[in-house]
Structure formats: structure tokens, C-alpha cells
Write a protein that holds these residues in place. Structure first.
Motif, PDB file in Angstrom:
ATOM      1  N   VAL A   1       0.871  -1.317  -0.293  1.00 33.04           N
ATOM      2  CA  VAL A   1      -0.149   0.075   0.291  1.00 33.04           C
ATOM      3  C   VAL A   1       0.750   1.138  -0.164  1.00 33.04           C
ATOM      4  CG1 VAL A   1      -1.445   1.435   1.435  1.00 33.04           C
ATOM      5  CG2 VAL A   1      -1.957  -1.157   0.760  1.00 33.04           C
ATOM      6  N   ALA A   2       1.881   1.110   0.968  1.00 32.22           N
ATOM      7  CA  ALA A   2       2.842   2.251   1.110  1.00 32.22           C
ATOM      8  C   ALA A   2       3.302   2.803  -0.521  1.00 32.22           C
ATOM      9  CB  ALA A   2       3.949   2.370   1.994  1.00 32.22           C
ATOM     10  N   ALA A   3       3.554   2.206  -1.117  1.00 29.45           N
ATOM     11  CA  ALA A   3       4.355   1.641  -2.421  1.00 29.45           C
ATOM     12  C   ALA A   3       3.982   2.724  -3.549  1.00 29.45           C
ATOM     13  CB  ALA A   3       4.877   0.855  -2.976  1.00 29.45           C
ATOM     14  N   PHE A   4       2.707   1.998  -3.480  1.00 29.46           N
ATOM     15  CA  PHE A   4       1.261   2.311  -4.294  1.00 29.46           C
ATOM     16  C   PHE A   4       0.837   3.972  -4.003  1.00 29.46           C
ATOM     17  CE2 PHE A   4      -1.076  -1.267  -5.281  1.00 29.46           C
ATOM     18  CZ  PHE A   4      -1.228  -1.780  -7.016  1.00 29.46           C
ATOM     19  N   ILE A   5       1.058   4.244  -2.201  1.00 25.26           N
ATOM     20  CA  ILE A   5       0.500   5.707  -1.772  1.00 25.26           C
ATOM     21  C   ILE A   5       2.329   6.137  -2.619  1.00 25.26           C
ATOM     22  CG2 ILE A   5       0.431   7.716   0.176  1.00 25.26           C
ATOM     23  CD1 ILE A   5      -0.541   5.358   1.727  1.00 25.26           C
ATOM     24  N   HIS A   6       2.874   6.201  -2.528  1.00 23.20           N
ATOM     25  CA  HIS A   6       4.413   6.879  -2.938  1.00 23.20           C
ATOM     26  C   HIS A   6       4.692   6.590  -4.826  1.00 23.20           C
ATOM     27  CE1 HIS A   6       6.065   5.897   1.221  1.00 23.20           C
ATOM     28  NE2 HIS A   6       4.982   6.238   1.057  1.00 23.20           N
ATOM     29  N   ALA A   7       3.948   6.119  -5.369  1.00 24.37           N
ATOM     30  CA  ALA A   7       4.077   6.298  -6.929  1.00 24.37           C
ATOM     31  C   ALA A   7       3.035   6.876  -7.694  1.00 24.37           C
ATOM     32  CB  ALA A   7       3.527   5.023  -7.581  1.00 24.37           C
ATOM     33  N   LEU A   8       2.250   7.272  -6.438  1.00 21.65           N
ATOM     34  CA  LEU A   8       1.333   9.052  -7.252  1.00 21.65           C
ATOM     35  C   LEU A   8       1.853  10.242  -7.605  1.00 21.65           C
ATOM     36  CD1 LEU A   8      -2.179   8.459  -4.509  1.00 21.65           C
ATOM     37  CD2 LEU A   8      -1.802   7.668  -6.502  1.00 21.65           C
ATOM     38  N   PRO A   9       1.168  11.136  -8.917  1.00 21.45           N
ATOM     39  CA  PRO A   9       1.911  11.712  -8.976  1.00 21.45           C
ATOM     40  C   PRO A   9       1.788  13.139  -7.999  1.00 21.45           C
ATOM     41  CG  PRO A   9      -0.275  11.247 -10.118  1.00 21.45           C
ATOM     42  CD  PRO A   9      -0.099  10.341  -9.184  1.00 21.45           C
ATOM     43  N   LEU A  10       2.147  13.901  -7.889  1.00 24.52           N
ATOM     44  CA  LEU A  10       2.830  15.086  -7.471  1.00 24.52           C
ATOM     45  C   LEU A  10       1.729  16.221  -7.436  1.00 24.52           C
ATOM     46  CD1 LEU A  10       6.616  15.914  -7.098  1.00 24.52           C
ATOM     47  CD2 LEU A  10       5.007  14.261  -5.207  1.00 24.52           C
ATOM     48  N   GLY A  11       1.097  16.812  -6.715  1.00 24.90           N
ATOM     49  CA  GLY A  11       0.347  18.057  -6.777  1.00 24.90           C
ATOM     50  C   GLY A  11       0.046  19.480  -6.001  1.00 24.90           C
ATOM     51  N   ASP A  12      -0.092  17.978  -4.169  1.00 24.38           N
ATOM     52  CA  ASP A  12      -0.650  19.267  -3.613  1.00 24.38           C
ATOM     53  C   ASP A  12       0.743  19.965  -3.222  1.00 24.38           C
ATOM     54  OD1 ASP A  12      -1.160  19.120  -0.676  1.00 24.38           O
ATOM     55  OD2 ASP A  12      -2.884  18.277  -1.201  1.00 24.38           O
ATOM     56  N   ASP A  13       0.206  21.339  -2.895  1.00 22.98           N
ATOM     57  CA  ASP A  13       0.855  21.983  -2.431  1.00 22.98           C
ATOM     58  C   ASP A  13       1.776  22.251  -1.255  1.00 22.98           C
ATOM     59  OD1 ASP A  13       0.647  22.968  -5.006  1.00 22.98           O
ATOM     60  OD2 ASP A  13      -0.560  25.051  -3.764  1.00 22.98           O
ATOM     61  N   ARG A  14       0.837  20.905   0.203  1.00 30.51           N
ATOM     62  CA  ARG A  14       1.296  21.174   1.615  1.00 30.51           C
ATOM     63  C   ARG A  14       3.285  19.892   1.807  1.00 30.51           C
ATOM     64  NH1 ARG A  14      -3.940  18.523   4.645  1.00 30.51           N
ATOM     65  NH2 ARG A  14      -4.024  17.258   2.099  1.00 30.51           N
ATOM     66  N   VAL A  15       3.705  20.428   2.393  1.00 30.51           N
ATOM     67  CA  VAL A  15       5.091  20.282   2.070  1.00 30.51           C
ATOM     68  C   VAL A  15       5.441  19.799   3.812  1.00 30.51           C
ATOM     69  CG1 VAL A  15       7.535  19.662   2.027  1.00 30.51           C
ATOM     70  CG2 VAL A  15       5.568  21.324  -0.033  1.00 30.51           C
ATOM     71  N   HIS A  16       5.723  18.512   4.072  1.00 34.41           N
ATOM     72  CA  HIS A  16       6.013  18.124   5.442  1.00 34.41           C
ATOM     73  C   HIS A  16       7.429  17.724   5.314  1.00 34.41           C
ATOM     74  CE1 HIS A  16       5.061  16.559   9.202  1.00 34.41           C
ATOM     75  NE2 HIS A  16       6.411  16.145   9.441  1.00 34.41           N
ATOM     76  N   SER A  17       8.557  18.460   5.646  1.00 36.85           N
ATOM     77  CA  SER A  17       9.929  17.977   5.909  1.00 36.85           C
ATOM     78  C   SER A  17      10.613  17.454   6.823  1.00 36.85           C
ATOM     79  CB  SER A  17      10.545  19.640   5.287  1.00 36.85           C
ATOM     80  OG  SER A  17      10.287  20.359   6.608  1.00 36.85           O
TER      81      SER A  17
END
Length: 376
Positions: free
Chosen positions: A187-203
Motif C-alpha cells: 500500500v505504501a508503495a502505491f501511495i508513494h508512486a502517485l503523482p505530485l500535486g498537493d502544495d503542502r510539504v512535510h519536511s
């Protein structure tokens, strides 16, 4: 009673008090303590100063009134099984002070799905909500419907509430068996393969800031535990990873076993509204850290976490995802330190927290060496 504590940059302007505690739905109530010097408060839902807009949630028929008023204002569509219903069953699913809670509301006269009311600190905004909905659809499509996200019914801005459809048929929570760990990695691998787009960033700076704020809490509640945290923080500051375009992925940000539910239809991923951009290693580390915490709280040997991490990484890599050892070790040290501080503040036994402090320090000192030892 376990402390339901958070940190605030601006403590509430009210006198510190401690009511006689009581327990409702296994949650402590009637507690409110403030320490202005360290800008933190410890509270229960009915005393939370940030919940004034949603005080009705804790009164008889309160959730029903909130939903009916939101429907009348057009903020959410009429809900099947709710309009005209006389009896509603309400249950507090989770609570952390400062508008971070989940309440389930069902029609008590019918055996059918209800809704979840989730408090938020910052409104996700229409664009973020739309983007999250699009990514949820993409996640379902790419997984052939095997991974889904509860539907967002609407937003009630004045009450700081998100409204989600309840998953139906009722799901069961995944655990930390190797089968569940393997599924969580996919499931994590599927999430991390999604295209970027949301402006929120957690660093990494956000993670470090959270650990530093918990240091203030321990200074007030458990000054005897501030020394190990201070030492770990010095290592974390010296090796803080930086976010780059190459390392930036879509992440869940609060990824652990309780967020993954299963029924006959699919695996359901909750708290999708926390979605943002960041290092994918944060999700991996958060998941593994919760597994270590789960064993520690159950007084089980904590060495089994190495097998879980190895299983997670094997399935994660088999799904085409890549892990940076330094970043993973750093985020794992952060997550374990935060959890050790949190549960130490809640007066859990020092013996239970000792493995978390120890593992956190090892990874903070030399993250890559610890992961190489696991691979060996």
C-alpha cells in the motif's frame, strides 16, 4: 489516566484547573491542565479550549444538530438514514487535544453505515480536498480497487469538521503480523508512486520541531527523562536530511497499522486528508516505529521489529519503491524519540519505554550502520 497532551505555540488564556476525572468510552474526561511557561496543555475533549465551536459534540443529540445545520446550510448533502431519525449512536473513536479527534455517528435504529466527524486545525481548502479526491480515485484504479479511501461527504468550516462516509461492511483493523506488514508495504508503495500535486510539504524540519516540542513537555512532566531526549536531539540536528525534487513523493504522513482497515471489499486507508509531499521514508519509519511501540506497550520482546522491517523493505522494494538508508534511519530515530517522549509523559513505565530510547539513539548516532546490520 493517560495524558491526552499536545503542544501549542500559544497556550489558552484560562486558568489551570483539574476536574474530577471520569471515563467515557475508555477515554479520560474532565481533565484540563495548563503550563504557560512551556506553552503546553493536557486536556480531555469536554475541557479542550480549542473545541468551543464543536462543544455540541459532547452533548446529547449534539452531532445530530451539527449535521442537520450543515445540511440546512448546504455544506453537506442530505444523509441517508439521518434525516428525520430520532436516535443517533455517537462514539468517540480517537482524541488528541486541539481539535484532533474522530467521532462516529450512526442511526441507532438501523444497522447501516453512518459518518465520521473529524476535527481539523487547518482547513484543507477546496483545491487540496479536490486533489485528495483525485488521488484516492487514482489509488483505487491502479490497485484494481483493492486499496480504497473513505469518501469525503463534506466540510463544515465553522465547526472545523470534515465529514466522511463510514466504511461498510464494518472493517477490521490490520495488525503487525508479517502478512499485514507485507500488505502495508505494498500500500505504501502505491501511495508513494502517485503523482505530485498537493502544495503542502512535510519536511524533516517539521519532524525535528515536533520532537523539540515534546522535549518541553518532558521538562514539565518528566524532567528525569529529558537527558536521553536531549542527547538524541543533538545527533538528529547534525544529520538532518534535506528535501529535494528527486526525493519528494506523495506521502501519507501518519502511516501505521490503525490507518489500514480491511473488509470483504478492499483495504481501506484512513486519514487521507493528511496527504502531502515529503520523504517517503517518513511513512516507512512511522509504520515500523509503531510496531516497536506496540510490542513495548504489550511487554513483548521488541527484537521482532527487525523481522518486520526486513519484511516491509523486501515487499516495498519488490513493488518498485526505493529507500534511502540514511533518511530511513533518521526518520525512525525521530519517530521513536517522539513516541518515547509522548508515552513517558503519559506516565507509562520507564521499563516499557527503554527499548524505544535505546533504538532511537542507535539510529540517531549512525542510521546507515544500523540498517546495514539489519541487511546482514
Amino acid at each position: 489516566f493517560p495524558v491526552q497532551g499536545v503542544i501549542a505555540d500559544n497556550p489558552p488564556k484560562c486558568k489551570a484547573r483539574s476536574d474530577k476525572p471520569r471515563v467515557e468510552d475508555d477515554l479520560p474526561m474532565g481533565i484540563f491542565l495548563v503550563d504557560r511557561a512551556s506553552s503546553c496543555w493536557l486536556t480531555s475533549p469536554d475541557c479542550d479550549p480549542e473545541l468551543s465551536a464543536t462543544r455540541d459534540l459532547f452533548e446529547p443529540q449534539g452531532p445530530q444538530r451539527i449535521l442537520e445545520q450543515a445540511i440546512a446550510r448546504g455544506e453537506i448533502s442530505p444523509l441517508r438514514n439521518f434525516v428525520g431519525a430520532k436516535n443517533h449512536a455517537t462514539k468517540m473513536i480517537s482524541y488528541r487535544a486541539g481539535r484532533r479527534f474522530v467521532v462516529r455517528v450512526r442511526n441507532a435504529d438501523e444497522n447501516s453505515a453512518g459518518v465520521y466527524l473529524k476535527g481539523f486545525r487547518r482547513s484543507p481548502g477546496p483545491q487540496s480536498a479536490q486533489r485528495a479526491s483525485e488521488l484516492a480515485g487514482l489509488l483505487s484504479d491502479r490497485s484494481a480497487g483493492q486499496i480504497r479511501v473513505p469518501s469525503l461527504v463534506g466540510l463544515i468550516p465553522d465547526a472545523h469538521l470534515l465529514v466522511f462516509s463510514e466504511i461498510w461492511p464494518p472493517p477490521t483493523q490490520t495488525e503487525y503480523s508479517l502478512v499485514d506488514v507485507s500488505g502495508a508495504a505494498r500500500v505504501a508503495a502505491f501511495i508513494h508512486a502517485l503523482p505530485l500535486g498537493d502544495d503542502r510539504v512535510h519536511s524533516s524540519a517539521d519532524e525535528l520541531n515536533t520532537v523539540e516540542r515534546w522535549q518541553h513537555v518532558l521538562h514539565v512532566l518528566r524532567p528525569d527523562r529529558t537527558m536521553p531526549l536531549r542527547d538524541i536531539l543533538s545527533f538528529l540536528r547534525a544529520s538532518q536530511p534535506q528535501l529535494s525534487q528527486e526525493s519528494n513523493k506523495v506521502i501519507h504522513r501518519d502511516y501505521f497499522h490503525s490507518q489500514l482497515l480491511r473488509n470483504e471489499e478492499a483495504i481501506w486507508l484512513t486519514d487521507w486528508d493528511t496527504l502531502c509531499q515529503g520523504h517517503p521514508e517518513l511513512d516507512v519509519a512511522t509504520y515500523v516505529a509503531h510496531a516497536i511501540l506496540s510490542d513495548a506497550l504489550a511487554a513483548l520482546p521488541t527484537h521482532d521489529w527487525t523481522f518486520r522491517l526486513q519484511e516491509f523493505l523486501a515487499q516495498y522494494r519488490d513493488s518498485g519503491a526505493i529507500v534511502d538508508p540514511n533518511r530511513l534511519g533518521w526518520y525512525l530515530a525521530c519517530a521513536l524519540t517522539r513516541m518515547a517522549a509522548m508515552y513517558s509523559a503519559r506516565q507509562y513505565p520507564d521499563a516499557a519505554m527503554a527499548p524505544l530510547w535505546q533504538i532511537a539513539r542507535e539510529f540517531a548516532e549512525c542510521p546507515r550502520a544500523c540498517l546495514k546490520r539489519l541487511d546482514a
